[in-house]
Design a protein around this motif. Structure first.
Motif, PDB file in Angstrom:
ATOM      1  N   ASP A 157       0.809  -1.219   0.000  1.00 33.14           N
ATOM      2  CA  ASP A 157       0.000   0.000   0.000  1.00 33.14           C
ATOM      3  C   ASP A 157       0.844   1.271   0.000  1.00 33.14           C
ATOM      4  OD1 ASP A 157      -2.468  -1.376   0.060  1.00 33.14           O
ATOM      5  OD2 ASP A 157      -2.271  -1.682   2.210  1.00 33.14           O
ATOM      6  N   HIS A 158       1.885   1.302   0.821  1.00 29.32           N
ATOM      7  CA  HIS A 158       2.679   2.526   0.940  1.00 29.32           C
ATOM      8  C   HIS A 158       3.713   2.682  -0.168  1.00 29.32           C
ATOM      9  CE1 HIS A 158       0.731   3.355   4.690  1.00 29.32           C
ATOM     10  NE2 HIS A 158       1.253   2.325   5.312  1.00 29.32           N
ATOM     11  N   GLY A 159       3.990   1.599  -0.870  1.00 26.05           N
ATOM     12  CA  GLY A 159       4.860   1.702  -2.038  1.00 26.05           C
ATOM     13  C   GLY A 159       6.324   1.898  -1.732  1.00 26.05           C
ATOM     14  N   LEU A 160       6.791   1.355  -0.608  1.00 27.36           N
ATOM     15  CA  LEU A 160       8.211   1.491  -0.279  1.00 27.36           C
ATOM     16  C   LEU A 160       9.067   0.413  -0.940  1.00 27.36           C
ATOM     17  CD1 LEU A 160       8.198   2.485   3.505  1.00 27.36           C
ATOM     18  CD2 LEU A 160       7.929   3.911   1.479  1.00 27.36           C
ATOM     19  N   CYS A 161       8.429  -0.584  -1.538  1.00 26.24           N
ATOM     20  CA  CYS A 161       9.157  -1.657  -2.214  1.00 26.24           C
ATOM     21  C   CYS A 161       8.165  -2.392  -3.102  1.00 26.24           C
ATOM     22  CB  CYS A 161       9.799  -2.610  -1.202  1.00 26.24           C
ATOM     23  SG  CYS A 161       8.713  -3.135   0.148  1.00 26.24           S
ATOM     24  N   GLU A 162       8.672  -3.329  -3.863  1.00 26.71           N
ATOM     25  CA  GLU A 162       7.805  -4.113  -4.736  1.00 26.71           C
ATOM     26  C   GLU A 162       6.867  -4.982  -3.905  1.00 26.71           C
ATOM     27  OE1 GLU A 162       7.369  -4.070  -7.916  1.00 26.71           O
ATOM     28  OE2 GLU A 162       8.993  -2.685  -8.449  1.00 26.71           O
ATOM     29  N   ARG A 163       5.667  -5.142  -4.382  1.00 25.28           N
ATOM     30  CA  ARG A 163       4.672  -5.952  -3.688  1.00 25.28           C
ATOM     31  C   ARG A 163       5.214  -7.357  -3.407  1.00 25.28           C
ATOM     32  NH1 ARG A 163      -0.708  -4.913  -3.358  1.00 25.28           N
ATOM     33  NH2 ARG A 163      -2.054  -6.647  -2.750  1.00 25.28           N
ATOM     34  N   GLY A 164       5.079  -7.788  -2.143  1.00 26.60           N
ATOM     35  CA  GLY A 164       5.489  -9.130  -1.777  1.00 26.60           C
ATOM     36  C   GLY A 164       6.972  -9.298  -1.503  1.00 26.60           C
ATOM     37  N   ASP A 165       7.715  -8.204  -1.434  1.00 26.84           N
ATOM     38  CA  ASP A 165       9.163  -8.279  -1.202  1.00 26.84           C
ATOM     39  C   ASP A 165       9.418  -8.431   0.310  1.00 26.84           C
ATOM     40  OD1 ASP A 165      11.901  -7.948  -0.948  1.00 26.84           O
ATOM     41  OD2 ASP A 165      12.016  -6.314  -2.413  1.00 26.84           O
ATOM     42  N   LYS A 166       9.492  -9.684   0.751  1.00 27.20           N
ATOM     43  CA  LYS A 166       9.630  -9.961   2.178  1.00 27.20           C
ATOM     44  C   LYS A 166      10.939  -9.433   2.753  1.00 27.20           C
ATOM     45  CE  LYS A 166       6.673 -14.072   2.573  1.00 27.20           C
ATOM     46  NZ  LYS A 166       5.861 -13.743   1.407  1.00 27.20           N
ATOM     47  N   ARG A 167      11.984  -9.506   1.992  1.00 26.75           N
ATOM     48  CA  ARG A 167      13.270  -9.022   2.477  1.00 26.75           C
ATOM     49  C   ARG A 167      13.221  -7.513   2.719  1.00 26.75           C
ATOM     50  NH1 ARG A 167      18.047 -11.857   1.503  1.00 26.75           N
ATOM     51  NH2 ARG A 167      19.054  -9.928   0.782  1.00 26.75           N
ATOM     52  N   ALA A 168      12.639  -6.782   1.795  1.00 30.45           N
ATOM     53  CA  ALA A 168      12.551  -5.332   1.948  1.00 30.45           C
ATOM     54  C   ALA A 168      11.677  -4.957   3.139  1.00 30.45           C
ATOM     55  CB  ALA A 168      12.012  -4.698   0.671  1.00 30.45           C
ATOM     56  N   VAL A 169      10.540  -5.641   3.279  1.00 33.04           N
ATOM     57  CA  VAL A 169       9.640  -5.363   4.411  1.00 33.04           C
ATOM     58  C   VAL A 169      10.369  -5.589   5.725  1.00 33.04           C
ATOM     59  CG1 VAL A 169       7.578  -6.146   5.638  1.00 33.04           C
ATOM     60  CG2 VAL A 169       7.507  -5.826   3.166  1.00 33.04           C
ATOM     61  N   THR A 170      11.075  -6.682   5.824  1.00 34.38           N
ATOM     62  CA  THR A 170      11.779  -7.005   7.067  1.00 34.38           C
ATOM     63  C   THR A 170      12.827  -5.948   7.393  1.00 34.38           C
ATOM     64  OG1 THR A 170      11.444  -9.371   6.691  1.00 34.38           O
ATOM     65  CG2 THR A 170      13.174  -8.747   8.239  1.00 34.38           C
ATOM     66  N   MET A 171      13.573  -5.534   6.402  1.00 30.92           N
ATOM     67  CA  MET A 171      14.592  -4.513   6.642  1.00 30.92           C
ATOM     68  C   MET A 171      13.955  -3.180   7.054  1.00 30.92           C
ATOM     69  SD  MET A 171      17.565  -5.845   6.383  1.00 30.92           S
ATOM     70  CE  MET A 171      18.559  -4.359   6.329  1.00 30.92           C
ATOM     71  N   LEU A 172      12.807  -2.875   6.505  1.00 27.44           N
ATOM     72  CA  LEU A 172      12.124  -1.628   6.847  1.00 27.44           C
ATOM     73  C   LEU A 172      11.573  -1.665   8.273  1.00 27.44           C
ATOM     74  CD1 LEU A 172      10.219  -1.057   3.487  1.00 27.44           C
ATOM     75  CD2 LEU A 172      11.885   0.533   4.477  1.00 27.44           C
ATOM     76  N   ALA A 173      10.853  -2.729   8.605  1.00 25.42           N
ATOM     77  CA  ALA A 173      10.133  -2.776   9.876  1.00 25.42           C
ATOM     78  C   ALA A 173      11.017  -3.188  11.045  1.00 25.42           C
ATOM     79  CB  ALA A 173       8.943  -3.735   9.759  1.00 25.42           C
ATOM     80  N   LEU A 174      11.749  -4.263  10.890  1.00 30.59           N
ATOM     81  CA  LEU A 174      12.549  -4.785  11.999  1.00 30.59           C
ATOM     82  C   LEU A 174      13.640  -3.799  12.399  1.00 30.59           C
ATOM     83  CD1 LEU A 174      13.009  -7.236  13.876  1.00 30.59           C
ATOM     84  CD2 LEU A 174      14.613  -8.119  12.172  1.00 30.59           C
ATOM     85  N   VAL A 175      14.319  -3.236  11.435  1.00 30.90           N
ATOM     86  CA  VAL A 175      15.408  -2.295  11.736  1.00 30.90           C
ATOM     87  C   VAL A 175      14.867  -1.025  12.384  1.00 30.90           C
ATOM     88  CG1 VAL A 175      17.234  -0.886  10.721  1.00 30.90           C
ATOM     89  CG2 VAL A 175      16.896  -3.230   9.923  1.00 30.90           C
ATOM     90  N   ALA A 176      13.660  -0.622  12.007  1.00 30.20           N
ATOM     91  CA  ALA A 176      13.058   0.591  12.580  1.00 30.20           C
ATOM     92  C   ALA A 176      12.651   0.408  14.027  1.00 30.20           C
ATOM     93  CB  ALA A 176      11.853   1.015  11.754  1.00 30.20           C
ATOM     94  N   GLY A 177      12.382  -0.850  14.437  1.00 28.06           N
ATOM     95  CA  GLY A 177      11.997  -1.085  15.813  1.00 28.06           C
ATOM     96  C   GLY A 177      10.700  -1.843  16.003  1.00 28.06           C
ATOM     97  N   SER A 178      10.146  -2.403  14.916  1.00 28.26           N
ATOM     98  CA  SER A 178       8.976  -3.286  15.033  1.00 28.26           C
ATOM     99  C   SER A 178       9.498  -4.696  15.310  1.00 28.26           C
ATOM    100  CB  SER A 178       8.138  -3.257  13.750  1.00 28.26           C
ATOM    101  OG  SER A 178       7.476  -2.025  13.603  1.00 28.26           O
TER     102      SER A 178
END
Length: 787
Positions: free
Chosen positions: A320-341
């Motif tokens: 939805d937010h368009g920070l990476c390609e849809r379904g890119d698990k690696r990108a999501v993890t780097m975004l959320a986990l590193v930020a503090g989720s």
């Protein structure tokens, strides 16, 4: 001597841990197993023993349905083993299934983890709890927007204790509540889940909820961090606009009070992205906001426990937010986990399964994973989970622990205190001894319970409706209580009007119950119609369908018509305020809602509720929250009268920007007199406390309660500040003719601003203290000066 022995033991154990292979046997005297060891040492010891797979398993949420067939109750061991192989840290159990299934399968899962896994780390067992433990036949309290109107933190704490008692009875130790977002965008569907528009009130009630819930070891989850409740266009999960100063001044204080002061054991991030012209969280989704999650929450505030994404919230980063390609698990993890989720909840695709590959190729540092795992372990150690992983009570005690007589009484009391009397032209309270016939009308009067969202499937068919409550009051008497629906809540069909109008015409008093409606947790997500609730947003705040016309026709035949708004948010029908004999607001009720309403209508309980949210005159005149910035509200109103006459103004041409009913407003059957407020100090420093004092007298022949509200204005500041801000309140019960002295402390350190350099400072100058019975009902003022 004991400390020396412990230190030597710890040193030896640490050496053993360093040479222990990942699949080695764990000694019984391992430091992490000792409840006497400091939590930091337990975390360090346990973390040093964990394999990569064991760490990753802590940061994703499992689900009861992976091993329990929620239709027939059958158990699937392979499903349990598979779930715990990579989602062992926590699991969700909020399903409409029998109590026995929850208790049995929760204990089965915990025993598997404790007895059959190498490290024996128990899980957080999770469900919802904003107005009751989410399981069938548990006690249902009224919605947060409702019980906030009681202005009674002590009752909220008692309610949370009951909710914790009920959840622990079945082995559930982690609830997703409270919601301390602010309801300042009234089109938003989740207004009902919040404590209202004010940061101070939300913070005090959030604090009380967390303390009550965690008192006996159930972890609270403060959500949705942060600023989620004011989305663009009022649409669920839409971007939120505002500057960092607004975020810090308005939205973060309630979170800090509930998270830090109450020592909450978990936090849930939000779905939305922030949009601001200058602030550091500009264009950053909340679940990946390093500034808020790490720099503010951890760095500035010192929060040590774990943060979870909301369900499916991690997937939204790309989808939805368009920070990476849809379904890119690696990108999501780097975004959320590193930020503090730290933890990824279910409802999505479990992106954190990409952690091993990210570690393997060096994209992710292992210390990031270790930090997340250590936070989850800290929560578990702090709540005593390792010492008491099996909290479920014996089945023979369930009826005493869940939906007990005491819990039902508390639900009734809280509901009664939450009802707000908006208008009364002398018809209330109805004399129970003289009333001979009462008609209870409208689509929300009977046939279902008008609960808010986050109640379990089919809950709406259990509870006391308004018609039930009034009938109960007249059981065994000669008074006639009739009922007619009049219209369906979601329809323009008026074929039921004649029956309702005839019933109203034949009765001495007519009670018409109209409003909004939500759905239970299954129906809400299956597309059933609703006008409030999660993902159910409104474009206006008027009555839907034929409801308004039904009220008009009943008013035309019965001058003693009482209109009751049963809703999850304000309803904007100002003509009812001037036409009805009385107007009562009952936000989504408890299971005892009908009894509570009857007690108020017939004077068994003197109403004391105060609005936790302002009522605009129309959706077009919102936002209507009281603490607007100075210079933001001009009032040169116009008006359209019922007969069509128009009087033209300028702000607005045919309405007013001022609320129809302001924050903190609510009438009583009693009259109260305030003396002038005095302050114990005139000149103070930023670290002082000023105590405001006044007397309040009940000048009537009826016992009652009044909420004394204290507002502060920073008269001159270096940045624009609100015209007034709630900084204290006291609910005072007074017998007829009684007078009491009320003292309210003001923490001067809480009166600061975020200045032009984004630094928090209590500035020198005059602070005006105003005391009254609502944000607009100010009775007296006084001032003190910060030197």
């Amino acid at each position: 001597m004991k400390s020396l022995i412990y230190s030597l033991t710890m040193a030896v154990t640490t050496v053993m841990a360093n040479v222990l292979p990942g699949n080695g046997t764990i000694p019984p005297d391992a430091v992490y197993k000792s409840p006497k060891a400091p939590i930091d040492d337990r975390i360090k010891d346990l973390l040093s023993r964990m394999t990569l797979e064991e760490k990753v398993a802590q940061v994703m949420q499992g689900d009861l349905s992976n091993w329990l067939n929620t239709t027939d109750g059958s158990f699937n061991r392979s499903g349990l083993v598979e779930n715990m192989s990579y989602k062992a840290g926590q699991f969700y159990v909020g399903y409409p299934v029998p109590w026995e299934w929850i208790a049995r399968e929760t204990e089965r899962a915990q025993r598997y983890l404790v007895d059959e896994t190498r490290l024996g780390i128990p899980a957080l067992v999770q469900s919802e709890g904003i107005h009751g433990f989410l399981i069938g036949n548990a006690t249902i309290f009224n919605s947060p927007i409702g019980y906030a109107c009681a202005f009674d933190p002590d009752l909220v704490e008692k309610m949370a204790e009951v909710i914790a008692q009920e959840s622990l009875a079945l082995g559930v130790n982690h609830l997703f509540a409270p919601v301390v977002d602010l309801s300042r965008e009234l089109r938003f569907g989740r207004v009902e889940e919040m404590f209202g528009e004010d940061p101070y009130l939300a913070g005090e009630l959030g604090y009380s909820y967390v303390k009550g819930l965690q008192k006996n070891g159930v972890a609270a989850t403060v959500k949705h961090f942060a600023g989620f409740g004011t989305p663009e266009q009022g649409l669920n999960t839409a971007p939120v606009h505002g500057g960092e100063r607004e975020m810090r001044r308005t939205y973060l204080p309630a979170f800090k009070r509930s998270i830090i002061d109450a020592d909450a054991w978990s936090v849930m991030s939000a779905y939305h992205s922030h949009v601001t012209p200058l602030g550091r969280y500009d264009g950053v989704p909340a679940a990946a906001d390093y500034h808020l999650l790490t720099e503010v929450l951890r760095g500035e505030w010192g929060f040590k426990y774990h943060v979870m994404t909301d369900a499916g919230g991690s997937d939204k980063l790309c989808n939805d937010h368009g920070l990476c390609e849809r379904g890119d698990k690696r990108a999501v993890t780097m975004l959320a986990l590193v930020a503090g989720s730290d933890v990824e909840l279910g409802g999505g695709t479990f992106n954190y399964r990409a952690i091993p590959s990210l570690l393997e190729d060096g994209s992710l540092e292992e210390k990031v994973l270790d930090t997340a795992v250590s936070r989850i372990l800290r929560s578990k150690f702090a709540m005593g989970l390792f010492e008491n992983p099996f909290s479920a009570a014996p089945q023979e005690r369930w009826d005493k622990l869940i939906h007990s007589e005491e819990a039902v009484k508390l639900a009734t009391q809280l509901d009664r205190e939450s009802i707000v009397l908006l208008e009364n032209n002398g018809v209330l309270p109805i004399d129970k001894e003289k009333a001979k016939s009462i008609a209870v009308l409208g689509p929300m009067a009977h046939g279902f319970m008008n609960y808010g969202d986050y109640v379990v499937y089919l809950s709406q068919y259990r509870g006391v409706t308004p018609y039930d409550g009034i009938k109960n009051l007249f059981k065994g008497t000669h008074t006639t209580v009739t009922h007619a629906q009049g219209c369906e809540r979601w329809s323009n069909d008026k074929s039921g009007f004649p029956e309702a109008v005839a019933a109203a015409k034949a009765a001495e008093v007519a009670v018409v119950v109209v409003g909004t409606w939500s759905r239970d947790q299954r129906e809400l997500w299956r597309g059933f119609n609703a006008t409030t609730g999660e993902h159910v947003d409104l474009h206006n705040l008027n009555l839907v369908g034929a409801q308004a016309d039904l009220v008009r026709e009943i008013l035309a035949v019965n001058n003693n018509t009482i209109v009751v708004f049963s809703s999850g948010k304000p309803v904007t029908e100002p003509w009812i305020s001037t036409s009805a004999a009385a107007l009562v607001q009952q936000f989504y009720p408890s299971e005892q809602g009908g009894n509570a309403l009857a007690d108020v209508l017939f004077g068994i309980y003197n109403p004391s509720g105060k609005l936790s949210v302002s009522f605009p005159r129309d959706v077009g005149t919102s936002p209507s929250y009281y603490d607007n910035l100075k210079g933001g509200r001009f009032n040169s109103p116009g008006q359209v009268y019922e007969n069509g006459t128009m009087v033209f103004g300028h702000h607005y041409v045919l309405s007013s920007p001022l609320p129809l009913y302001p924050f903190g407003y609510g009438k009583s059957f009693s009259t109260f007199q305030f003396s002038n407020v005095t302050l114990d100090k005139a000149n103070v420093t930023a670290s002082d406390t000023v105590t405001a004092e006044l007397k309040i007298r009940n000048n009537s022949t009826r016992d009652g309660a009044e909420v004394v509200q204290l507002y502060v204005t920073d008269k001159i500041a270096s940045v624009v500040t609100p015209n007034k801000e709630l900084k204290g309140f006291r609910k005072v019960f007074l017998r007829a003719g009684e007078e009491k002295r009320v003292r309210i402390p003001i923490d001067v350190s809480g009166l600061g601003v975020w200045n032009t350099r984004n630094r928090y400072v209590v500035e020198k100058g005059e602070f005006v203290v105003a005391v009254g019975d609502s944000a607009e009902g100010i009775k007296s003022r006084s001032s003190f000066w910060v030197l």
